[in-house]
Design a protein around this motif. Structure first.
Motif, short mmCIF file in Angstrom:
data_model
loop_
_atom_site.label_atom_id
_atom_site.label_comp_id
_atom_site.label_asym_id
_atom_site.label_seq_id
_atom_site.Cartn_x
_atom_site.Cartn_y
_atom_site.Cartn_z
N HIS A 335 0.82 -1.22 0.00
CA HIS A 335 0.00 0.00 0.00
C HIS A 335 0.85 1.27 0.00
O HIS A 335 0.36 2.35 -0.34
CB HIS A 335 -0.89 0.05 1.24
CG HIS A 335 -2.19 -0.67 1.13
ND1 HIS A 335 -3.08 -0.46 0.10
CD2 HIS A 335 -2.79 -1.57 1.95
CE1 HIS A 335 -4.17 -1.21 0.31
NE2 HIS A 335 -4.02 -1.90 1.42
N GLU A 354 -6.92 -1.72 -2.68
CA GLU A 354 -7.03 -3.08 -2.13
C GLU A 354 -6.80 -4.17 -3.18
O GLU A 354 -6.25 -5.22 -2.86
CB GLU A 354 -8.38 -3.25 -1.42
CG GLU A 354 -8.62 -2.24 -0.29
CD GLU A 354 -7.52 -2.20 0.76
OE1 GLU A 354 -6.68 -3.12 0.79
OE2 GLU A 354 -7.48 -1.22 1.54
N TYR A 406 -11.16 -6.50 -2.71
CA TYR A 406 -9.84 -7.13 -2.55
C TYR A 406 -9.61 -8.22 -3.61
O TYR A 406 -8.64 -8.18 -4.36
CB TYR A 406 -9.72 -7.77 -1.15
CG TYR A 406 -9.56 -6.78 -0.03
CD1 TYR A 406 -10.64 -5.99 0.38
CD2 TYR A 406 -8.36 -6.63 0.64
CE1 TYR A 406 -10.51 -5.09 1.42
CE2 TYR A 406 -8.22 -5.73 1.69
CZ TYR A 406 -9.29 -4.96 2.08
OH TYR A 406 -9.16 -4.07 3.10
ZN ZN Z 1 -5.37 -3.18 2.15
#
Ligand code: ZN
Ligand code: TRP
Length: 475
Positions: A335, A354, A406
């Motif tokens: 990230h 994500e 995700y």
């Molecule tokens: Zn994450």
């Protein structure tokens, strides 16, 4: 009256309308510009994010936050001064900051007391003198109180979270307003300096590099952290308590600070191995994603129960002790490129965070653990939960951190990779982080970028994997 930014029916708007109708003398008693010459209007009370319409504020752009915070873990009381340096993007008669709870004692603009109004999570400052478009100004807010956690749309707690020995502060997606006033939308990134004054013997951690730590009155120590590269406010963090810290270096010159809560004495040894792997993980990610975007790195392992998930807080991700494992560490460090340097323009673009961080786990598994990304793709493909909605269109704020964002997000990238081939995909990953370094991006920016680098139309791929409702036949 300083809350007209919300109703839109300000006296000044009436004057503008009246002037347009040629009625200014009749309705307002005159059309002469005010003393000072600027005819400002209030900045908007929100940036109309599709999921958090009140987040952020219009009319200015923050350059720098200086937060000076004193915390008493015994009483839970926070005394803060926020000094916000910003530039007006319109002629401003008033502007808002987002702040939840807490008591504002005093507000100044360029050193001059400003009128203050509170309504919900909107704090309105009306400076004595209007601010001209393009002007740099400093807003200082002195505040105090016992911060309350902010409850997310999905029910999880964020903001300033008390622990047995201190506190942990996090802010994705909506918690930062619970501990400092600001322009709390990811589109307004700024540099930060966060000073933490806490009782001697406690550790006080935050983002970036530690610039000083010195005793002050009342048996306390003041520690100053500096985050020089732009940071979205949801990535600001604080951890106060009994911690065991270790320092080192990654990538040749990047200072590393890792910390682990001392509330469970076994954790220091139990986490030492993985904490020591951080420089190697960052080096491997740099080879995949391009230069590390920040001048500091690290990780903070906080007491279990403080928060329900790990978070990629800038330069220094936070992990509940029970979630400090290799794949989560790889995810939160990824990230730093995907989310922290290249930041979503709005919360609708959350899969750019994500999906990429999840795919970074798959790549790490393939490169270093002998598990092909194709295997992870097939697992995710078979997961019914991942197909609840298209990753680029979460139905509501409560779904921003759900499986489709995700796992389907990562599936988009795997499909892109299989479509364009490894050499182009590798170039694309590094190119995207370079092109948008320290900036914001939308989903449309990414799809356009991918088509440019791949030099082909990819509409069919986006239609199925990014925007499609139904699970296609397995490719
Ligand atoms: Zn994450
Ligand atoms: N962004 C975090 C991650 O690394 C997860 C997260 C942030 C989250 N805020 C949340 C999860 C709120 C659930 C609820 O994946």
């Amino acid at each position: 009256m300083i809350d007209d930014s919300r109703t839109g029916r300000s006296p000044r708007a009436a004057a503008v309308l009246a002037a347009a109708l040629g009625l200014c003398v009749l309705l307002t008693g005159g059309c002469a510009p005010e003393a000072g010459g600027v005819r400002g209007t209030p900045g908007a009370a929100g940036l109309r994010d599709p999921y958090f319409p009140k987040q952020g504020n219009g009319g200015y752009d923050v350059r720098h936050y200086a937060l000076d915070l004193a915390y008493d873990p015994g009483t839970g009381r926070l005394d803060g001064t926020a000094r916000i340096t910003a530039r007006a993007t319109q002629d401003l008669s008033a502007f808002n900051l987002d702040l939840a709870g807490l008591t504002v004692r005093e507000a100044r603009v360029d050193g001059v007391p400003a009128a203050v109004n509170r309504a919900g999570n909107e704090l309105t400052l009306r400076p004595r003198d209007e601010l001209a478009k393009g002007a740099d100004f400093t807003a200082t807010v002195v505040y105090t109180g016992v911060p309350e956690p902010v409850t997310d749309p999905d029910g999880s707690a964020e903001g300033w979270l008390r622990t047995a020995d201190g506190a942990v502060a996090v802010g994705e997606p909506d918690g930062s307003m619970g501990w400092f006033p600001g322009n709390h939308h990811p589109s307004d990134k700024a540099a930060y300096e966060i000073a933490l004054t806490v009782p001697n013997g406690l550790t006080a951690l935050s983002n970036g590099v530690r610039v000083s730590s010195a005793p002050v009155s009342g048996g306390r120590t003041r520690t100053v952290w500096r985050q020089s590269e732009p940071m979205a406010s949801y990535l600001a963090t604080v951890a106060i308590g009994r911690y065991t810290t270790s320092t080192g270096t990654a990538l040749g010159s990047v200072p590393v600070v890792t910390a682990v809560t001392a509330t469970d004495p076994a954790l220091s040894a139990a986490t030492a191995g993985l904490r020591a792997e951080l420089p190697a993980i960052l080096a491997r990610q740099r080879d995949r994603f391009g230069p590390y975007p920040f001048g500091a790195a690290g990780a903070v392992v906080v007491p279990d129960g403080a928060l329900g998930y790990a978070l990629e807080t800038q330069t220094r991700p936070v992990f509940p002790a029970g979630a400090f494992d290799r794949s989560t560490l790889v995810h939160e460090q990824a990230h730093q490129w995907f989310g922290n340097s290249v930041t979503p323009a709005s919360w609708r673009d959350i899969w750019l965070n994500e999906g990429f961080a999840t795919y970074a786990e798959w790549l790490y598994g393939e490169d270093h653990e002998g598990v092909p990304a194709r295997t992870r793709f097939e697992e995710a493909f078979a997961d019914d939960d991942a197909w609840a909605f298209p990753p680029a269109e979460p139905p509501a704020a409560a779904n921003l951190f759900a499986a489709p964002v995700y796992r389907r997000g990562a599936m988009v990238l795997h499909q892109l990779r299989e479509t364009v081939g490894d050499p182009v995909f590798d170039r694309l990953l590094r190119g995207w982080t370079a092109e948008r370094r320290h900036a914001n991006a939308t989903t449309a920016d990414f799809t356009a970028y991918a088509e440019r680098i791949a030099d082909r139309d990819l509409t069919a791929l986006w239609d199925v994997w990014l925007y499609g409702r139904d699970r296609p036949p397995r490719p």
